[in-house]
Design a protein around this motif. Structure first.
Motif, PDB file in Angstrom:
ATOM      1  N   HIS A  56     193.125 -26.981  55.543  1.00 35.42           N
ATOM      2  CA  HIS A  56     192.019 -27.926  55.461  1.00 35.42           C
ATOM      3  C   HIS A  56     191.274 -27.842  54.129  1.00 35.42           C
ATOM      4  O   HIS A  56     190.755 -28.855  53.641  1.00 35.42           O
ATOM      5  N   MET A  57     191.233 -26.673  53.524  1.00 36.99           N
ATOM      6  CA  MET A  57     190.628 -26.565  52.185  1.00 36.99           C
ATOM      7  C   MET A  57     191.456 -27.353  51.169  1.00 36.99           C
ATOM      8  O   MET A  57     190.907 -28.030  50.310  1.00 36.99           O
ATOM      9  N   GLU A  58     192.757 -27.276  51.283  1.00 39.94           N
ATOM     10  CA  GLU A  58     193.630 -28.031  50.371  1.00 39.94           C
ATOM     11  C   GLU A  58     193.453 -29.534  50.581  1.00 39.94           C
ATOM     12  O   GLU A  58     193.411 -30.308  49.626  1.00 39.94           O
ATOM     13  N   TYR A  59     193.322 -29.958  51.830  1.00 42.99           N
ATOM     14  CA  TYR A  59     193.106 -31.376  52.104  1.00 42.99           C
ATOM     15  C   TYR A  59     191.794 -31.849  51.477  1.00 42.99           C
ATOM     16  O   TYR A  59     191.747 -32.907  50.842  1.00 42.99           O
ATOM     17  N   LEU A  60     190.743 -31.062  51.646  1.00 42.22           N
ATOM     18  CA  LEU A  60     189.450 -31.445  51.066  1.00 42.22           C
ATOM     19  C   LEU A  60     189.509 -31.469  49.539  1.00 42.22           C
ATOM     20  O   LEU A  60     188.884 -32.308  48.903  1.00 42.22           O
ATOM     21  N   ARG A  61     190.258 -30.546  48.961  1.00 43.26           N
ATOM     22  CA  ARG A  61     190.372 -30.501  47.496  1.00 43.26           C
ATOM     23  C   ARG A  61     191.111 -31.730  46.965  1.00 43.26           C
ATOM     24  O   ARG A  61     190.734 -32.303  45.957  1.00 43.26           O
ATOM     25  N   THR A  62     192.149 -32.146  47.666  1.00 41.40           N
ATOM     26  CA  THR A  62     192.974 -33.244  47.159  1.00 41.40           C
ATOM     27  C   THR A  62     192.459 -34.625  47.554  1.00 41.40           C
ATOM     28  O   THR A  62     193.009 -35.622  47.105  1.00 41.40           O
ATOM     29  N   HIS A  63     191.436 -34.681  48.387  1.00 41.40           N
ATOM     30  CA  HIS A  63     190.853 -35.963  48.803  1.00 41.40           C
ATOM     31  C   HIS A  63     189.346 -35.962  48.522  1.00 41.40           C
ATOM     32  O   HIS A  63     188.532 -35.797  49.441  1.00 41.40           O
ATOM     33  N   PRO A  64     188.968 -36.129  47.268  1.00 40.77           N
ATOM     34  CA  PRO A  64     187.547 -36.034  46.909  1.00 40.77           C
ATOM     35  C   PRO A  64     186.675 -37.144  47.495  1.00 40.77           C
ATOM     36  O   PRO A  64     185.464 -36.992  47.571  1.00 40.77           O
ATOM     37  N   GLN A  65     187.265 -38.237  47.937  1.00 44.05           N
ATOM     38  CA  GLN A  65     186.476 -39.334  48.493  1.00 44.05           C
ATOM     39  C   GLN A  65     186.005 -39.026  49.916  1.00 44.05           C
ATOM     40  O   GLN A  65     185.132 -39.708  50.438  1.00 44.05           O
ATOM     41  N   ILE A  66     186.561 -37.992  50.535  1.00 45.46           N
ATOM     42  CA  ILE A  66     186.204 -37.614  51.902  1.00 45.46           C
ATOM     43  C   ILE A  66     184.849 -36.907  51.913  1.00 45.46           C
ATOM     44  O   ILE A  66     184.595 -36.027  51.101  1.00 45.46           O
ATOM     45  N   SER A  67     183.998 -37.278  52.855  1.00 47.01           N
ATOM     46  CA  SER A  67     182.741 -36.573  53.073  1.00 47.01           C
ATOM     47  C   SER A  67     183.064 -35.264  53.784  1.00 47.01           C
ATOM     48  O   SER A  67     183.629 -35.273  54.891  1.00 47.01           O
ATOM     49  N   ILE A  68     182.709 -34.150  53.177  1.00 46.05           N
ATOM     50  CA  ILE A  68     183.042 -32.847  53.744  1.00 46.05           C
ATOM     51  C   ILE A  68     182.364 -32.656  55.096  1.00 46.05           C
ATOM     52  O   ILE A  68     182.991 -32.186  56.045  1.00 46.05           O
ATOM     53  N   GLU A  69     181.105 -33.029  55.205  1.00 41.09           N
ATOM     54  CA  GLU A  69     180.377 -32.860  56.469  1.00 41.09           C
ATOM     55  C   GLU A  69     181.002 -33.689  57.588  1.00 41.09           C
ATOM     56  O   GLU A  69     181.158 -33.209  58.704  1.00 41.09           O
ATOM     57  N   HIS A  70     181.370 -34.923  57.285  1.00 43.39           N
ATOM     58  CA  HIS A  70     182.000 -35.769  58.306  1.00 43.39           C
ATOM     59  C   HIS A  70     183.383 -35.237  58.677  1.00 43.39           C
ATOM     60  O   HIS A  70     183.769 -35.265  59.850  1.00 43.39           O
ATOM     61  N   TYR A  71     184.125 -34.771  57.700  1.00 43.25           N
ATOM     62  CA  TYR A  71     185.453 -34.219  57.959  1.00 43.25           C
ATOM     63  C   TYR A  71     185.359 -33.010  58.882  1.00 43.25           C
ATOM     64  O   TYR A  71     186.106 -32.892  59.852  1.00 43.25           O
ATOM     65  N   LEU A  72     184.419 -32.099  58.587  1.00 46.53           N
ATOM     66  CA  LEU A  72     184.271 -30.904  59.405  1.00 46.53           C
ATOM     67  C   LEU A  72     183.771 -31.242  60.809  1.00 46.53           C
ATOM     68  O   LEU A  72     184.205 -30.632  61.788  1.00 46.53           O
ATOM     69  N   ALA A  73     182.883 -32.221  60.924  1.00 47.08           N
ATOM     70  CA  ALA A  73     182.398 -32.642  62.241  1.00 47.08           C
ATOM     71  C   ALA A  73     183.551 -33.215  63.066  1.00 47.08           C
ATOM     72  O   ALA A  73     183.694 -32.903  64.260  1.00 47.08           O
ATOM     73  N   ASN A  74     184.373 -34.036  62.452  1.00 49.33           N
ATOM     74  CA  ASN A  74     185.531 -34.605  63.144  1.00 49.33           C
ATOM     75  C   ASN A  74     186.528 -33.511  63.525  1.00 49.33           C
ATOM     76  O   ASN A  74     187.102 -33.527  64.612  1.00 49.33           O
ATOM     77  N   LEU A  75     186.716 -32.560  62.641  1.00 44.28           N
ATOM     78  CA  LEU A  75     187.632 -31.451  62.910  1.00 44.28           C
ATOM     79  C   LEU A  75     187.145 -30.621  64.098  1.00 44.28           C
ATOM     80  O   LEU A  75     187.941 -30.204  64.944  1.00 44.28           O
ATOM     81  N   ARG A  76     185.843 -30.403  64.180  1.00 45.55           N
ATOM     82  CA  ARG A  76     185.289 -29.676  65.327  1.00 45.55           C
ATOM     83  C   ARG A  76     185.561 -30.434  66.629  1.00 45.55           C
ATOM     84  O   ARG A  76     185.900 -29.830  67.648  1.00 45.55           O
ATOM     85  N   LEU A  77     185.427 -31.748  66.594  1.00 47.37           N
ATOM     86  CA  LEU A  77     185.692 -32.554  67.793  1.00 47.37           C
ATOM     87  C   LEU A  77     187.165 -32.491  68.186  1.00 47.37           C
ATOM     88  O   LEU A  77     187.499 -32.397  69.370  1.00 47.37           O
ATOM     89  N   ARG A  78     188.054 -32.587  67.198  1.00 47.51           N
ATOM     90  CA  ARG A  78     189.493 -32.595  67.472  1.00 47.51           C
ATOM     91  C   ARG A  78     190.034 -31.276  67.954  1.00 47.51           C
ATOM     92  O   ARG A  78     191.017 -31.221  68.690  1.00 47.51           O
ATOM     93  N   THR A  79     189.443 -30.167  67.516  1.00 44.84           N
ATOM     94  CA  THR A  79     189.994 -28.853  67.839  1.00 44.84           C
ATOM     95  C   THR A  79     189.261 -28.162  68.976  1.00 44.84           C
ATOM     96  O   THR A  79     189.621 -27.047  69.346  1.00 44.84           O
TER      97      THR A  79
END
Length: 82
Positions: A56-79
């Protein structure tokens, strides 16, 4: 045409360190399913398994347009374990 822009020095930045800390807290919690995944990168992961945090760190690094807070919130919901 796809963009090849990446977050530079993301792993050493303040936002990168905070994201890593939050991902590691997900891994240590029993409330989340954070199993490792398959990786075809045999040079970096010779056993064929990429750790949850690294993936997930690599995904965040390679996708700078992604909001980190939203990504992590969604990840918490999915997992979230039910």
């Amino acid at each position: 045409m796809p963009s090849t822009k990446k977050r530079t020095n993301f792993f050493d930045s303040e936002e990168g360190l905070k994201a890593k800390q939050k991902l590691e807290s997900l891994v240590t919690s029993i409330d989340y399913n954070t199993s490792d995944s398959f990786s075809a990168d045999a040079d970096q992961y010779p056993d064929g398994v990429i750790p949850f945090v690294d993936q997930h760190m690599e995904y965040l690094r390679t996708h700078p347009q992604i909001s980190i807070e939203h990504y992590l919130a969604n990840l918490r919901l999915r997992t979230r374990s039910r």
